[in-house]
Design a protein around this motif. Structure first.
Motif, PDB file in Angstrom:
ATOM      1  N   LYS A  92      37.327  10.786  86.508  1.00 54.46           N
ATOM      2  CA  LYS A  92      38.023   9.619  87.067  1.00 54.46           C
ATOM      3  C   LYS A  92      39.501   9.584  86.699  1.00 54.46           C
ATOM      4  O   LYS A  92      40.288   8.936  87.381  1.00 54.46           O
ATOM      5  CB  LYS A  92      37.314   8.325  86.668  1.00 54.46           C
ATOM      6  CG  LYS A  92      37.365   8.013  85.204  1.00 54.46           C
ATOM      7  CD  LYS A  92      36.631   6.725  84.899  1.00 54.46           C
ATOM      8  CE  LYS A  92      36.730   6.448  83.411  1.00 54.46           C
ATOM      9  NZ  LYS A  92      36.129   5.194  83.065  1.00 54.46           N
ATOM     10  N   ASP A  93      39.913  10.319  85.654  1.00 53.14           N
ATOM     11  CA  ASP A  93      41.333  10.378  85.311  1.00 53.14           C
ATOM     12  C   ASP A  93      42.155  11.101  86.375  1.00 53.14           C
ATOM     13  O   ASP A  93      43.372  10.988  86.406  1.00 53.14           O
ATOM     14  CB  ASP A  93      41.529  11.064  83.954  1.00 53.14           C
ATOM     15  CG  ASP A  93      40.936  10.253  82.804  1.00 53.14           C
ATOM     16  OD1 ASP A  93      40.792   9.015  82.950  1.00 53.14           O
ATOM     17  OD2 ASP A  93      40.592  10.853  81.770  1.00 53.14           O
ATOM     18  N   GLU A  94      41.487  11.841  87.237  1.00 55.18           N
ATOM     19  CA  GLU A  94      42.163  12.557  88.324  1.00 55.18           C
ATOM     20  C   GLU A  94      42.365  11.682  89.558  1.00 55.18           C
ATOM     21  O   GLU A  94      42.988  12.116  90.533  1.00 55.18           O
ATOM     22  CB  GLU A  94      41.372  13.810  88.711  1.00 55.18           C
ATOM     23  CG  GLU A  94      41.277  14.842  87.612  1.00 55.18           C
ATOM     24  CD  GLU A  94      42.611  15.526  87.331  1.00 55.18           C
ATOM     25  OE1 GLU A  94      43.398  15.720  88.281  1.00 55.18           O
ATOM     26  OE2 GLU A  94      42.862  15.851  86.158  1.00 55.18           O
ATOM     27  N   ALA A  95      41.864  10.464  89.536  1.00 47.43           N
ATOM     28  CA  ALA A  95      41.964   9.577  90.702  1.00 47.43           C
ATOM     29  C   ALA A  95      43.405   9.338  91.121  1.00 47.43           C
ATOM     30  O   ALA A  95      43.684   9.156  92.311  1.00 47.43           O
ATOM     31  CB  ALA A  95      41.260   8.245  90.420  1.00 47.43           C
ATOM     32  N   ALA A 105      33.291   7.845 100.341  1.00 57.13           N
ATOM     33  CA  ALA A 105      32.280   8.401  99.433  1.00 57.13           C
ATOM     34  C   ALA A 105      30.905   7.823  99.760  1.00 57.13           C
ATOM     35  O   ALA A 105      30.788   6.670 100.182  1.00 57.13           O
ATOM     36  CB  ALA A 105      32.645   8.090  97.992  1.00 57.13           C
ATOM     37  N   PHE A 106      29.871   8.639  99.539  1.00 55.30           N
ATOM     38  CA  PHE A 106      28.487   8.261  99.833  1.00 55.30           C
ATOM     39  C   PHE A 106      27.619   8.612  98.627  1.00 55.30           C
ATOM     40  O   PHE A 106      27.794   9.668  98.008  1.00 55.30           O
ATOM     41  CB  PHE A 106      27.961   9.045 101.048  1.00 55.30           C
ATOM     42  CG  PHE A 106      28.753   8.814 102.304  1.00 55.30           C
ATOM     43  CD1 PHE A 106      28.338   7.874 103.230  1.00 55.30           C
ATOM     44  CD2 PHE A 106      29.911   9.539 102.558  1.00 55.30           C
ATOM     45  CE1 PHE A 106      29.066   7.666 104.400  1.00 55.30           C
ATOM     46  CE2 PHE A 106      30.634   9.335 103.720  1.00 55.30           C
ATOM     47  CZ  PHE A 106      30.213   8.403 104.641  1.00 55.30           C
ATOM     48  N   MET A 122      34.528   6.791  90.299  1.00 49.80           N
ATOM     49  CA  MET A 122      35.637   7.369  91.067  1.00 49.80           C
ATOM     50  C   MET A 122      36.222   6.345  92.040  1.00 49.80           C
ATOM     51  O   MET A 122      37.446   6.217  92.157  1.00 49.80           O
ATOM     52  CB  MET A 122      35.169   8.608  91.825  1.00 49.80           C
ATOM     53  CG  MET A 122      35.010   9.845  90.963  1.00 49.80           C
ATOM     54  SD  MET A 122      36.513  10.294  90.063  1.00 49.80           S
ATOM     55  CE  MET A 122      37.646  10.654  91.395  1.00 49.80           C
ATOM     56  N   VAL A 123      35.357   5.615  92.720  1.00 49.56           N
ATOM     57  CA  VAL A 123      35.819   4.600  93.661  1.00 49.56           C
ATOM     58  C   VAL A 123      36.609   3.524  92.918  1.00 49.56           C
ATOM     59  O   VAL A 123      37.683   3.101  93.372  1.00 49.56           O
ATOM     60  CB  VAL A 123      34.632   4.003  94.448  1.00 49.56           C
ATOM     61  CG1 VAL A 123      35.039   2.752  95.212  1.00 49.56           C
ATOM     62  CG2 VAL A 123      34.051   5.055  95.395  1.00 49.56           C
ATOM     63  N   ASP A 128      41.791   1.167  91.312  1.00 48.16           N
ATOM     64  CA  ASP A 128      42.712   0.812  90.234  1.00 48.16           C
ATOM     65  C   ASP A 128      44.088   1.442  90.422  1.00 48.16           C
ATOM     66  O   ASP A 128      45.099   0.892  89.984  1.00 48.16           O
ATOM     67  CB  ASP A 128      42.148   1.232  88.875  1.00 48.16           C
ATOM     68  CG  ASP A 128      40.928   0.424  88.461  1.00 48.16           C
ATOM     69  OD1 ASP A 128      40.644  -0.622  89.091  1.00 48.16           O
ATOM     70  OD2 ASP A 128      40.236   0.863  87.505  1.00 48.16           O
ATOM     71  N   HIS A 129      44.133   2.603  91.078  1.00 49.14           N
ATOM     72  CA  HIS A 129      45.399   3.303  91.337  1.00 49.14           C
ATOM     73  C   HIS A 129      45.961   2.990  92.721  1.00 49.14           C
ATOM     74  O   HIS A 129      46.757   3.748  93.259  1.00 49.14           O
ATOM     75  CB  HIS A 129      45.212   4.816  91.166  1.00 49.14           C
ATOM     76  CG  HIS A 129      45.077   5.242  89.750  1.00 49.14           C
ATOM     77  ND1 HIS A 129      46.140   5.284  88.879  1.00 49.14           N
ATOM     78  CD2 HIS A 129      43.986   5.638  89.042  1.00 49.14           C
ATOM     79  CE1 HIS A 129      45.716   5.690  87.695  1.00 49.14           C
ATOM     80  NE2 HIS A 129      44.422   5.906  87.766  1.00 49.14           N
TER      81      HIS A 129
END
Length: 168
Positions: A92-95, A105-106, A122-123, A128-129
């Protein structure tokens, strides 16, 4: 062998979908970052050979392929017009690197292989970003092919792909 599997299955059976499908496989002893460059080289060769519109290249995959979707979308910029990871996972840091690409996403709530929390995180990280991901959560089946076939049988996915393009 990918015969009758995933998006290839849909492409072979649905004449209305006019897509070229490139389906690289990640060897069992490697991870997607290990083959990222070779995957992009294959894609580039297919685009050139078949005169594919570079502004309409989409990215999708299931499970390990979903992980590859997140990775390729995060580590490439301006190659993919949209990405649809299915039952995948990623850091998730790559978001922060994914906010400029449309993502849908599914995942299935009952997934017993890749927990739905992987996609949820991830979503949330994308949101957040200041990203605007779409997220479809299914109920009633687990990780196996059902979530993949449910997604790839949904005409709304292809309508969504068609609405996205990269202008050169």
């Amino acid at each position: 062998m990918l015969d009758d599997y995933g998006l290839i299955r849909v492409a072979e059976r649905e004449a209305a979908y006019r897509y070229a499908v490139v389906a690289p496989q990640c060897p069992a002893d490697l991870m997607w970052p290990d083959i990222r460059q070779s995957t992009l080289s294959i894609l580039d060769a297919v685009i050139k050979k078949h005169a594919i519109d570079k502004g309409r290249v989409f990215l999708t995959g299931f499970s390990m392929g979903g992980n590859g979707v997140w990775d390729l979308a995060a580590k490439t910029n301006g190659i993919f017009a949209a990405a649809a990871p299915i039952a995948g996972w990623y850091n998730k840091d790559e978001a922060v690197h994914l906010t400029s690409i449309p993502i849908w996403a599914f995942h299935c709530e009952e997934d017993d292989v890749v927990p739905i929390t992987e996609t949820e995180s991830m979503v949330q990280a994308l949101t957040d970003h200041k990203g605007s991901p779409r997220f479809t959560r299914y109920q009633g089946f687990g990780h196996q092919h059902s979530v993949m076939y449910e997604t790839y049988s949904n005409p709304a996915l292809y309508t969504w792909f068609e609405r996205n393009r990269i202008d050169s």
